[in-house]
Write a protein that holds these residues in place. Structure first.
Motif, PDB file in Angstrom:
ATOM      1  N   THR A   1      23.640 -11.562  72.870  1.00 59.28           N
ATOM      2  CA  THR A   1      24.412 -10.950  73.952  1.00 59.28           C
ATOM      3  C   THR A   1      24.156 -11.695  75.254  1.00 59.28           C
ATOM      4  O   THR A   1      23.016 -12.031  75.565  1.00 59.28           O
TER       5      THR A   1
ATOM      6  N   ARG B   1      24.948 -10.953  79.269  1.00 64.67           N
ATOM      7  CA  ARG B   1      25.451  -9.968  80.237  1.00 64.67           C
ATOM      8  C   ARG B   1      25.841 -10.689  81.521  1.00 64.67           C
ATOM      9  O   ARG B   1      25.019 -11.361  82.135  1.00 64.67           O
TER      10      ARG B   1
ATOM     11  N   TYR C   1      30.247  -8.177  78.950  1.00 65.05           N
ATOM     12  CA  TYR C   1      29.337  -8.638  77.913  1.00 65.05           C
ATOM     13  C   TYR C   1      30.043  -9.595  76.953  1.00 65.05           C
ATOM     14  O   TYR C   1      31.174  -9.348  76.541  1.00 65.05           O
TER      15      TYR C   1
ATOM     16  N   ARG D   1      29.365 -11.067  73.260  1.00 60.70           N
ATOM     17  CA  ARG D   1      28.514 -10.803  72.102  1.00 60.70           C
ATOM     18  C   ARG D   1      28.973 -11.632  70.901  1.00 60.70           C
ATOM     19  O   ARG D   1      30.165 -11.871  70.721  1.00 60.70           O
TER      20      ARG D   1
ATOM     21  N   ASN E   1      29.279  -0.761  76.446  1.00 61.57           N
ATOM     22  CA  ASN E   1      27.832  -0.847  76.325  1.00 61.57           C
ATOM     23  C   ASN E   1      27.444  -1.093  74.867  1.00 61.57           C
ATOM     24  O   ASN E   1      28.181  -0.755  73.945  1.00 61.57           O
ATOM     25  N   SER E   2      26.271  -1.653  74.684  1.00 60.85           N
ATOM     26  CA  SER E   2      25.795  -1.928  73.331  1.00 60.85           C
ATOM     27  C   SER E   2      25.575  -0.619  72.576  1.00 60.85           C
ATOM     28  O   SER E   2      25.090   0.370  73.127  1.00 60.85           O
ATOM     29  N   SER E   3      25.948  -0.619  71.300  1.00 64.55           N
ATOM     30  CA  SER E   3      25.723   0.539  70.445  1.00 64.55           C
ATOM     31  C   SER E   3      25.694   0.053  68.997  1.00 64.55           C
ATOM     32  O   SER E   3      26.284  -0.981  68.667  1.00 64.55           O
TER      33      SER E   3
ATOM     34  N   TRP F   1      28.103  -3.061  67.112  1.00 64.51           N
ATOM     35  CA  TRP F   1      27.585  -4.167  66.309  1.00 64.51           C
ATOM     36  C   TRP F   1      28.031  -4.039  64.858  1.00 64.51           C
ATOM     37  O   TRP F   1      28.339  -5.042  64.197  1.00 64.51           O
TER      38      TRP F   1
END
Length: 229
Positions: A119, A121, A167, A169, A196-198, A202
């Motif tokens: 990732t 940011r 982001y 990714r 947001n990452s979760s 993914w």
């Protein structure tokens, strides 16, 4: 002249109220909707490179198959190992959807799988200026002013820009033939956005990377996966 002077602010205020109401409705509607994880995917099958006892495997492996995970030295200790545990659990779920099962501990497996993720940011999207207009906590910010929800303009050359993180990714997955160590399948998925990452995000990227497995379409492609908000 007096009519124009009095009605202009009223019309402006009305427009702002209408816009705010529309945005509120969109936000409420979005709470019960989905968000799209759009992935740039590219895969490279090389099943013909696999060998067993020095002889090439003639056919593309069909499910069910068993595998074990393989890690780089940097993925085997500390926080990196903990993060890799979580990533491999998600990869296990995605591989299960295409009929591949993680071998029991100590049991032999024909294939090994190595999975990675990264990732970056950014404070804002690559195409944005930090001074681009955007909604803030109390209004609409420009390069040298703020318009509040009531339509009032506040001139503030020293107004600081607000970060809206962006982001970038990527996930990657390599399949090797356990006997020869030869890479027989490589796939990548990349997703850029503000989410947001979760684990769900993914997981969606891994599902996208495995779309079409074990015989995916040739070349780069886009794979969209919708997730509930």
């Amino acid at each position: 002249m007096q009519t124009h002077t009095s009605s202009g602010p009223q019309r402006a205020t009305g427009r702002w109220r209408g816009l705010l109401a529309t945005l509120s409705l969109l936000a409420l509607g979005g709470c019960a909707s989905v968000y799209r994880v759009d992935n740039a995917v590219e895969s490279f099958p090389r099943w013909s490179d696999a060998t067993r006892s020095g002889q090439p495997l003639a056919a593309v492996p069909q499910a069910p198959q068993t595998y074990r995970f393989d890690r780089l030295p940097s993925q085997k200790q500390g926080q990196a190992a903990t993060d890799q545990d979580a990533l491999e659990r998600l990869a296990q779920a995605s591989l299960g959807k295409v009929g591949w099962t993680l071998a029991n501990s100590g049991a032999p497996a024909v294939w090994t799988v190595q999975v990675g993720a990264a990732t970056v940011r950014l404070p804002h999207a690559p195409w944005e200026s930090p001074w681009d207009r955007r909604w803030g906590g109390f209004g609409f910010a420009g390069r040298d002013h703020v318009v509040t929800g009531s339509g009032q303009v506040i001139w503030t050359p020293m107004f600081m820009p607000m970060d809206w993180p962006y982001y970038q990714r990527k996930v990657s997955l390599l399949v090797r033939h356990a006997d020869s160590g030869q890479v027989v399948y490589e796939t990548h998925a990349a997703h850029d956005g503000r989410w947001n990452s979760s684990p769900e995000l993914w997981g969606a990227m891994l599902d996208a990377a495995l779309q079409g497995f074990p015989t995916p379409p040739a070349g780069a492609r886009q794979v969209n996966i919708d997730l509930p908000r």
